[in-house]
Design an enzyme around this catalytic site. Structure first.
Site, PDB file in Angstrom:
ATOM      1  N   CYS A  32       1.293  -1.625  -0.038  1.00  0.00           N
ATOM      2  CA  CYS A  32      -0.088  -0.223   0.095  1.00  0.00           C
ATOM      3  C   CYS A  32       0.328   1.272   0.402  1.00  0.00           C
ATOM      4  O   CYS A  32       0.285   1.951  -0.547  1.00  0.00           O
ATOM      5  CB  CYS A  32      -1.024  -0.559   1.776  1.00  0.00           C
ATOM      6  N   ARG A  40      -5.259 -10.785   2.065  1.00  0.00           N
ATOM      7  CA  ARG A  40      -5.620 -12.322   0.440  1.00  0.00           C
ATOM      8  C   ARG A  40      -5.451 -13.989   0.487  1.00  0.00           C
ATOM      9  O   ARG A  40      -6.258 -14.846   0.160  1.00  0.00           O
ATOM     10  CB  ARG A  40      -4.090 -11.602  -0.708  1.00  0.00           C
TER      11      ARG A  40
END
Ligand code: NAD
Ligand code: AHE
Ligand code: ZN
Length: 379
Positions: free
Chosen positions: A105, A117
């Site tokens: 990020c 994820r």
């Protein structure tokens, strides 16, 4: 119904290759860091059918599919600060934790936040449990962290992109996947420059969004390739300069593009089919010395790409994109704003509209008809 389970209608994928079944399910309240949303509209993407057809190595059944939706927040779990009940959100299967400790990020190079994820790929929420139960109390898996083929669903807060409430959710759902991906592949992943030449393989909503973005950046040539000639008019309307029906050629399409249509190939090529042979063709007609080929299509489990290393030695670059490289919670609201300001038309992607979650099977059938870009189901 804050803090209480909600009973609602959902389309459950019970098994691969089976039609969805309309069932009354229970959706549990959001836990810490989670958000329960009412789904207003859900658009069908090819990836939903890819998983339903049993091609997804992460496909789990029973599950609730759907990942391109427009929603309204119903309730939030403990610690949620960025959205509140009543907010309009687009679920994002590529979340954005935005933590300072997240190297993904914090990097401008990628949108691939890995924060949830692992559990997302196992069809569960971050605490490894599910929020869906069928009428017998049996668990139902989540899908891509979204599961929007249900009147209500539960998302991680980091998967919720808050958008302007005046934007119609029945259209903004398209920014949840396909259209954003095609746009972003051009604008973010490849950063196509003005006067570039581009070839797009596969003219579904994703491919047409690539065409639209290529036109936006001022590409000098946009070659639109498909095996279904009915797709070409939409491509021309969006700026395609050449249309090629690769099924009608008497030579490999990459030879035709790199030898007949151009001298050395094109600057940027995009696969929007999921077919690994097409991915190879797209690479091999990229320009000698600098051509970049971007894989967008999702290939079935077990299918792999190949080419001669010579293709790379002579300067071609093979890359791919997830959600067009968009950092979801930051960028999706901006796409919606661009649309509201009249700078990003997307109505042309909606070719079919259905009413009621129970019509989702009809929407899936419409997709297989070959004249569908996006079928949107209003709940
Ligand atoms: P779609 O099925 O609507 O469109 C695919 C198009 O490819 C159709 O027009 C079809 O006629 C054409 N096609 C099929 N075989 C071809 C061939 N051999 N040569 C040329 N054209 C061919 O799909 P879509 O919703 O536009 O999605 C396109 C692909 O992108 C799918 O594989 C989907 O799973 C994937 N996808 C990836 C992402 C991502 O983040 N990477 C996001 C959305 C969709
Ligand atoms: N479970 C699938 C993943 C296939 C895939 O590549 N998915 C795309 C989004 S497709 C949306 O329509 C993606 O962004 N993947 C990144 C990620 O983290 O999954 C498989 O084939 O394993
Ligand atoms: Zn999708």
């Amino acid at each position: 119904m804050v803090g209480k389970p909600i009973k609602c209608k959902a389309m459950v994928a019970r098994a691969a290759k089976e039609p969805l079944t309309m069932e009354e399910i229970t959706v549990d309240p959001p836990k810490a860091g989670e958000v329960r949303v009412k789904v207003v509209a859900n658009a069908l993407c090819h990836t939903d059918t890819y998983t339903l057809e049993g091609k997804d190595p992460e496909g789990l059944f029973p599950c609730i599919l759907g990942h391109e939706a427009g929603c309204i927040v119903e309730s939030v779990g403990e610690g949620v600060t960025t959205v509140k009940p009543g907010d309009h959100v687009i679920p994002c299967y590529t979340p954005q934790c935005a933590e300072s400790s997240c190297i993904f990020c914090q990097s401008p190079k990628t949108n691939l936040c890995p924060s949830i994820r692992g559990t997302q790929g196992k069809g569960v929420m971050p605490d490894n449990t599910v929020r869906f139960k069928d009428k017998n109390g049996n668990p139902i898996y989540h899908f891509m962290g979204c599961s929007t083929m249900s009147e209500y669903t539960v998302l991680s807060e980091i998967s919720c992109a808050k958008i302007a409430p005046e934007a119609p959710l029945e259209k903004m759902c398209l920014f949840g996947c396909g259209v954003s991906t095609g746009l972003g592949a051009v604008l973010n992943t490849c950063k196509v420059e003005p006067n570039s030449s581009v070839a797009v393989f596969g003219l579904g909503a994703v491919g047409l969004a690539v065409v639209q973005a290529a036109k936006m950046v001022g590409a000098s040539r946009i070659i639109a390739v498909d095996i279904n000639a009915s797709k070409f008019q939409a491509a021309v309307d969006l700026g395609a300069t050449d249309c090629v029906n690769s099924a009608e050629l008497d030579k490999p399409v990459q030879q035709y593009i790199a030898g007949d249509l151009t001298q050395w190939g094109v600057d940027y090529t995009f696969d929007c089919t999921g077919n690994t042979s097409v991915m190879r063709a797209a690479l091999e007609c990229a320009h000698r010395g600098w051509g970049t080929s971007c894989v967008i299509g999702v290939a079935a489990s077990g299918h792999e790409i190949s080419t001669r290393p010579f293709q790379l030695v002579t300067g071609r670059i093979w890359k791919g994109t997830a959600f067009g490289g968009y950092k979801s919670r930051t960028d999706v609201p901006k796409l919606v704003r661009q649309h509201l300001d009249g700078n990003l038309p997307i109505d042309h992607f909606i070719t079919h509209v259905f009413h009621g979650v129970e019509k989702t099977n009809d929407a899936i059938n419409a997709m297989h008809a070959g004249n569908c870009l996006r079928a949107v189901v209003h709940y």
